[in-house]
Scaffold this motif. Structure first.
Motif, mmCIF file in Angstrom:
data_model
loop_
_atom_site.group_PDB
_atom_site.id
_atom_site.type_symbol
_atom_site.label_atom_id
_atom_site.label_comp_id
_atom_site.label_asym_id
_atom_site.label_seq_id
_atom_site.Cartn_x
_atom_site.Cartn_y
_atom_site.Cartn_z
ATOM 1 N N UNK A 162 59.647 -19.297 -37.662
ATOM 2 C CA UNK A 162 58.373 -19.566 -38.328
ATOM 3 C C UNK A 162 58.044 -21.059 -38.262
ATOM 4 N N UNK A 163 56.848 -21.415 -38.692
ATOM 5 C CA UNK A 163 56.449 -22.820 -38.633
ATOM 6 C C UNK A 163 57.122 -23.670 -39.705
ATOM 7 N N UNK A 164 57.631 -23.011 -40.741
ATOM 8 C CA UNK A 164 58.238 -23.749 -41.850
ATOM 9 C C UNK A 164 59.364 -22.906 -42.415
ATOM 10 N N UNK A 165 60.425 -23.571 -42.836
ATOM 11 C CA UNK A 165 61.555 -22.852 -43.412
ATOM 12 C C UNK A 165 62.078 -23.607 -44.620
ATOM 13 N N UNK A 166 62.482 -22.847 -45.611
ATOM 14 C CA UNK A 166 63.122 -23.423 -46.791
ATOM 15 C C UNK A 166 64.613 -23.484 -46.545
ATOM 16 N N UNK B 120 68.320 -27.808 -49.036
ATOM 17 C CA UNK B 120 68.027 -29.236 -49.151
ATOM 18 C C UNK B 120 66.538 -29.537 -49.058
ATOM 19 N N UNK B 121 65.712 -28.497 -49.060
ATOM 20 C CA UNK B 121 64.271 -28.695 -48.996
ATOM 21 C C UNK B 121 63.674 -28.023 -47.783
ATOM 22 N N UNK B 122 62.382 -28.193 -47.613
ATOM 23 C CA UNK B 122 61.677 -27.554 -46.518
ATOM 24 C C UNK B 122 61.813 -28.332 -45.220
ATOM 25 N N UNK B 123 61.786 -27.600 -44.111
ATOM 26 C CA UNK B 123 61.820 -28.218 -42.785
ATOM 27 C C UNK B 123 60.821 -27.496 -41.882
ATOM 28 N N UNK B 124 60.387 -28.188 -40.845
ATOM 29 C CA UNK B 124 59.556 -27.547 -39.837
ATOM 30 C C UNK B 124 60.423 -26.641 -38.962
#
Length: 257
Positions: free
Chosen positions: A163-167, A170-174
């Motif tokens: 996906x375009x974004x992942x949790x 340690x926080x969200x990442x692209x």
């Protein structure tokens, strides 16, 4: 672009046969379109005829690089070999053991990925994957294969990072961005749903929905949307919605593209 398969985890285990079969059948369409001649050393499986195209399957266990990526790759390869035999398809299954920068630029692994009809990303830790694919030969080959119509599938962390974004903890990442407008929530149940919803509401980009997937259940993109395959359910939480749209085996969901 080829189909994308997103899976909730428990991959390669008993009970996951329906989704593995779905991926293989989709990959068979790509193999046929390439009009390959079967290799001399490939034998027909089950009811498959000798003139069937061979499916090239590549397991990519990069998300398991902090653990036993070799074991994850071997388990995945064995599962796809079993299912190809069971449904009468010819498949050559390889493992691209991309676990560090050197292997991410290995020409042999890049060649395997470039020629694949199906690339499957195993579970593990999603944060590892972008750093070992983006900008390296393996990632370029994966994207080239997908652009040419190959199926790209991911399970658990492998699905999250498509996906375009992942949790992450340690926080969200692209992510890799093959699917836009959503985050994937694998191993779905009410406890995880509540935790993820709170986390996404706090740190996710605006306008992002999320897709919850039960274990041994996934969705695969097609012309009519995303079809659910497996023993559980898929839960699409559109941005701003108060309740999910739920799909079961054989049903279709409308997700962002």
């Amino acid at each position: 672009m080829g189909p994308v398969g997103l899976h909730g985890g428990g991959e390669y285990l008993p009970g996951d046969e329906r989704f593995l079969d779905t991926l293989l059948v989709a990959a068979g369409g790509h193999a046929a379109s390439r009009n390959r001649e079967p290799a001399d050393d490939v034998r027909s499986h089950g009811s498959g005829g000798a003139d069937e195209p061979r499916i090239n399957v590549v397991i990519l266990p990069t998300a398991a690089a902090r653990g036993r990526a070799d074991q994850a790759g071997a388990t995945g390869a064995a599962a796809f070999e079993r299912r190809a035999l069971a449904i009468g398809m010819q498949a050559q299954v390889e493992v691209a053991l991309v676990v560090d920068e050197a292997s991410a630029d290995d020409p042999a692994f890049a060649a395997l990925l470039a020629e694949a009809d199906l690339i499957h990303l195993s579970g593990g830790d999603p944060d590892i994957v972008p750093g070992l694919l983006d900008g390296f030969a393996a990632g370029k080959s994966l994207r080239a294969a997908w652009a040419g119509g190959a199926v790209i599938g991911g399970a658990s962390a492998g699905a999250m990072i498509l996906a375009e974004w992942s949790w992450t903890p340690h926080g969200g990442i692209h992510g890799l961005g093959l699917v836009r407008g959503l985050a994937v929530v694998p191993h779905y149940d009410d406890v995880r749903r509540l935790a993820w919803q709170a986390g996404l509401d706090r740190v996710a980009p605006a306008g992002l929905g999320y897709l919850g997937l039960d274990e041994r259940t996934g969705v695969i993109s097609g012309r009519s949307g995303w079809q659910v395959s497996g023993e559980g359910a898929a839960y699409w939480h559109a941005p701003g919605s108060s309740a999910p749209v739920i799909g079961h085996d054989g049903e279709w969901l409308t997700l962002p593209t």
